[in-house]
Write a protein that holds these residues in place. Structure first.
Motif, PDB file in Angstrom:
ATOM      1  N   LEU A  36       0.835   0.778 -87.778  1.00 32.26           N
ATOM      2  CA  LEU A  36       0.590  -0.466 -88.506  1.00 32.26           C
ATOM      3  C   LEU A  36      -0.186  -1.450 -87.625  1.00 32.26           C
ATOM      4  O   LEU A  36      -1.200  -2.010 -88.043  1.00 32.26           O
ATOM      5  N   LEU A  37       0.284  -1.649 -86.402  1.00 30.28           N
ATOM      6  CA  LEU A  37      -0.374  -2.605 -85.501  1.00 30.28           C
ATOM      7  C   LEU A  37      -1.798  -2.181 -85.164  1.00 30.28           C
ATOM      8  O   LEU A  37      -2.689  -3.030 -85.024  1.00 30.28           O
ATOM      9  N   ALA A  38      -2.039  -0.878 -85.060  1.00 26.72           N
ATOM     10  CA  ALA A  38      -3.397  -0.396 -84.790  1.00 26.72           C
ATOM     11  C   ALA A  38      -4.328  -0.714 -85.956  1.00 26.72           C
ATOM     12  O   ALA A  38      -5.473  -1.132 -85.752  1.00 26.72           O
ATOM     13  N   LYS A  39      -3.846  -0.531 -87.183  1.00 20.53           N
ATOM     14  CA  LYS A  39      -4.662  -0.863 -88.358  1.00 20.53           C
ATOM     15  C   LYS A  39      -4.922  -2.362 -88.438  1.00 20.53           C
ATOM     16  O   LYS A  39      -6.025  -2.797 -88.769  1.00 20.53           O
ATOM     17  N   VAL A  40      -3.915  -3.158 -88.125  1.00 20.66           N
ATOM     18  CA  VAL A  40      -4.080  -4.616 -88.136  1.00 20.66           C
ATOM     19  C   VAL A  40      -5.123  -5.029 -87.093  1.00 20.66           C
ATOM     20  O   VAL A  40      -5.964  -5.891 -87.361  1.00 20.66           O
ATOM     21  N   ALA A  41      -5.093  -4.402 -85.936  1.00 26.69           N
ATOM     22  CA  ALA A  41      -6.038  -4.733 -84.866  1.00 26.69           C
ATOM     23  C   ALA A  41      -7.488  -4.452 -85.267  1.00 26.69           C
ATOM     24  O   ALA A  41      -8.409  -5.108 -84.754  1.00 26.69           O
ATOM     25  N   GLU A  42      -7.703  -3.543 -86.191  1.00 26.63           N
ATOM     26  CA  GLU A  42      -9.055  -3.207 -86.655  1.00 26.63           C
ATOM     27  C   GLU A  42      -9.607  -4.221 -87.662  1.00 26.63           C
ATOM     28  O   GLU A  42     -10.798  -4.201 -87.965  1.00 26.63           O
ATOM     29  N   MET A  43      -8.767  -5.081 -88.175  1.00 25.17           N
ATOM     30  CA  MET A  43      -9.169  -6.000 -89.251  1.00 25.17           C
ATOM     31  C   MET A  43     -10.006  -7.163 -88.739  1.00 25.17           C
ATOM     32  O   MET A  43      -9.974  -7.494 -87.556  1.00 25.17           O
ATOM     33  N   SER A  44     -10.712  -7.805 -89.669  1.00 26.30           N
ATOM     34  CA  SER A  44     -11.441  -9.034 -89.362  1.00 26.30           C
ATOM     35  C   SER A  44     -10.439 -10.103 -88.954  1.00 26.30           C
ATOM     36  O   SER A  44      -9.241  -9.988 -89.239  1.00 26.30           O
ATOM     37  N   ALA A  49      -5.065 -12.228 -89.116  1.00 23.52           N
ATOM     38  CA  ALA A  49      -4.118 -13.349 -89.047  1.00 23.52           C
ATOM     39  C   ALA A  49      -3.086 -13.264 -90.171  1.00 23.52           C
ATOM     40  O   ALA A  49      -1.888 -13.469 -89.948  1.00 23.52           O
ATOM     41  N   ILE A  50      -3.534 -12.943 -91.365  1.00 25.74           N
ATOM     42  CA  ILE A  50      -2.623 -12.823 -92.506  1.00 25.74           C
ATOM     43  C   ILE A  50      -1.699 -11.626 -92.304  1.00 25.74           C
ATOM     44  O   ILE A  50      -0.476 -11.729 -92.482  1.00 25.74           O
ATOM     45  N   ALA A  51      -2.250 -10.489 -91.917  1.00 23.05           N
ATOM     46  CA  ALA A  51      -1.449  -9.276 -91.739  1.00 23.05           C
ATOM     47  C   ALA A  51      -0.395  -9.455 -90.646  1.00 23.05           C
ATOM     48  O   ALA A  51       0.755  -9.015 -90.808  1.00 23.05           O
ATOM     49  N   GLU A  52      -0.775 -10.092 -89.556  1.00 22.82           N
ATOM     50  CA  GLU A  52       0.190 -10.323 -88.473  1.00 22.82           C
ATOM     51  C   GLU A  52       1.334 -11.215 -88.948  1.00 22.82           C
ATOM     52  O   GLU A  52       2.500 -10.967 -88.644  1.00 22.82           O
ATOM     53  N   ALA A  89      -6.278  -5.612 -97.023  1.00 23.85           N
ATOM     54  CA  ALA A  89      -7.230  -6.542 -96.412  1.00 23.85           C
ATOM     55  C   ALA A  89      -8.424  -6.766 -97.340  1.00 23.85           C
ATOM     56  O   ALA A  89      -8.906  -5.827 -97.977  1.00 23.85           O
ATOM     57  N   ALA A  90      -8.901  -7.981 -97.380  1.00 21.65           N
ATOM     58  CA  ALA A  90     -10.059  -8.320 -98.214  1.00 21.65           C
ATOM     59  C   ALA A  90     -11.296  -7.549 -97.773  1.00 21.65           C
ATOM     60  O   ALA A  90     -12.030  -7.015 -98.597  1.00 21.65           O
ATOM     61  N   ASP A  91     -11.507  -7.490 -96.467  1.00 23.08           N
ATOM     62  CA  ASP A  91     -12.715  -6.839 -95.965  1.00 23.08           C
ATOM     63  C   ASP A  91     -12.741  -5.337 -96.213  1.00 23.08           C
ATOM     64  O   ASP A  91     -13.804  -4.758 -96.353  1.00 23.08           O
ATOM     65  N   LYS A  92     -11.585  -4.711 -96.268  1.00 29.77           N
ATOM     66  CA  LYS A  92     -11.539  -3.255 -96.456  1.00 29.77           C
ATOM     67  C   LYS A  92     -12.225  -2.845 -97.759  1.00 29.77           C
ATOM     68  O   LYS A  92     -12.960  -1.878 -97.796  1.00 29.77           O
ATOM     69  N   PHE A  93     -11.967  -3.585 -98.812  1.00 28.48           N
ATOM     70  CA  PHE A  93     -12.547  -3.246-100.114  1.00 28.48           C
ATOM     71  C   PHE A  93     -13.588  -4.259-100.570  1.00 28.48           C
ATOM     72  O   PHE A  93     -13.931  -4.303-101.750  1.00 28.48           O
ATOM     73  N   ASP A  94     -14.045  -5.075 -99.635  1.00 28.14           N
ATOM     74  CA  ASP A  94     -15.100  -6.058 -99.900  1.00 28.14           C
ATOM     75  C   ASP A  94     -14.751  -6.936-101.110  1.00 28.14           C
ATOM     76  O   ASP A  94     -15.529  -7.073-102.048  1.00 28.14           O
ATOM     77  N   THR A  95     -13.541  -7.503-101.051  1.00 24.16           N
ATOM     78  CA  THR A  95     -13.094  -8.390-102.109  1.00 24.16           C
ATOM     79  C   THR A  95     -12.993  -9.817-101.572  1.00 24.16           C
ATOM     80  O   THR A  95     -13.011 -10.029-100.370  1.00 24.16           O
ATOM     81  N   ARG A  96     -12.878 -10.776-102.443  1.00 22.78           N
ATOM     82  CA  ARG A  96     -12.866 -12.170-101.998  1.00 22.78           C
ATOM     83  C   ARG A  96     -11.510 -12.636-101.506  1.00 22.78           C
ATOM     84  O   ARG A  96     -11.373 -13.720-100.971  1.00 22.78           O
TER      85      ARG A  96
END
Length: 140
Positions: A36-44, A49-52, A89-96
């Motif tokens: 989980l933490l590794a996936k969160v670290a990959e995020m924008s 910040a939201i995931a953490e 995450a918003a960026d994963k699926f390019d959503t707003r």
């Protein structure tokens, strides 16, 4: 005559399916917290910040839930391994907006209709209070 094939799945959806395949192969050998933490670290930055913060809220309000990944997204499961809640995450699926959702294992039933997912652009203290109450209710 050239035929063009329409893409059925986006690159992000294909990636999520591959992530799920890897997760299944790991099975009980997976280190859910580390994954989980590794996936969160990959995020924008904004999604991270939201995931953490969501991870901290789940740990604080439902410590019995087990962190893991689910289709490459942070998720939290009950002792039976059923996903109770998850973050997209918003960026994963390019959503707003990002989203935090609850699956069928969440005990949120309220009459004949209730919300199961929330759009999130940032978390305020009031939002955190609302989600903390839902997380507690979700585990019964």
């Amino acid at each position: 005559m050239a035929t063009s094939k329409k893409k059925v799945f986006s690159e992000a959806e294909l990636e999520a399916m591959q992530d799920a395949k890897v997760e299944r192969k790991k099975g009980k050998k997976a280190d859910g917290e580390a994954d989980l933490l590794a996936k969160v670290a990959e995020m924008s930055d904004s999604d991270r910040a939201i995931a953490e913060r969501l991870h901290a809220l789940v740990k604080q309000n439902a410590p019995e839930l087990l962190p893991k990944t689910w289709y490459g997204m942070p998720a939290w499961a009950n002792a039976a391994g059923k996903i109770v809640c998850f973050f997209t995450a918003a960026d994963k699926f390019d959503t707003r907006y990002a989203s935090f959702g609850f699956n069928e294992a969440a005990k949120l039933d309220d009459g004949t209709m209730w919300p199961t997912a929330f759009a999130i652009t940032k978390l305020t203290p009031a939002d955190e209070d609302t989600l903390a109450a839902l997380i507690k209710k979700a585990v019964g």
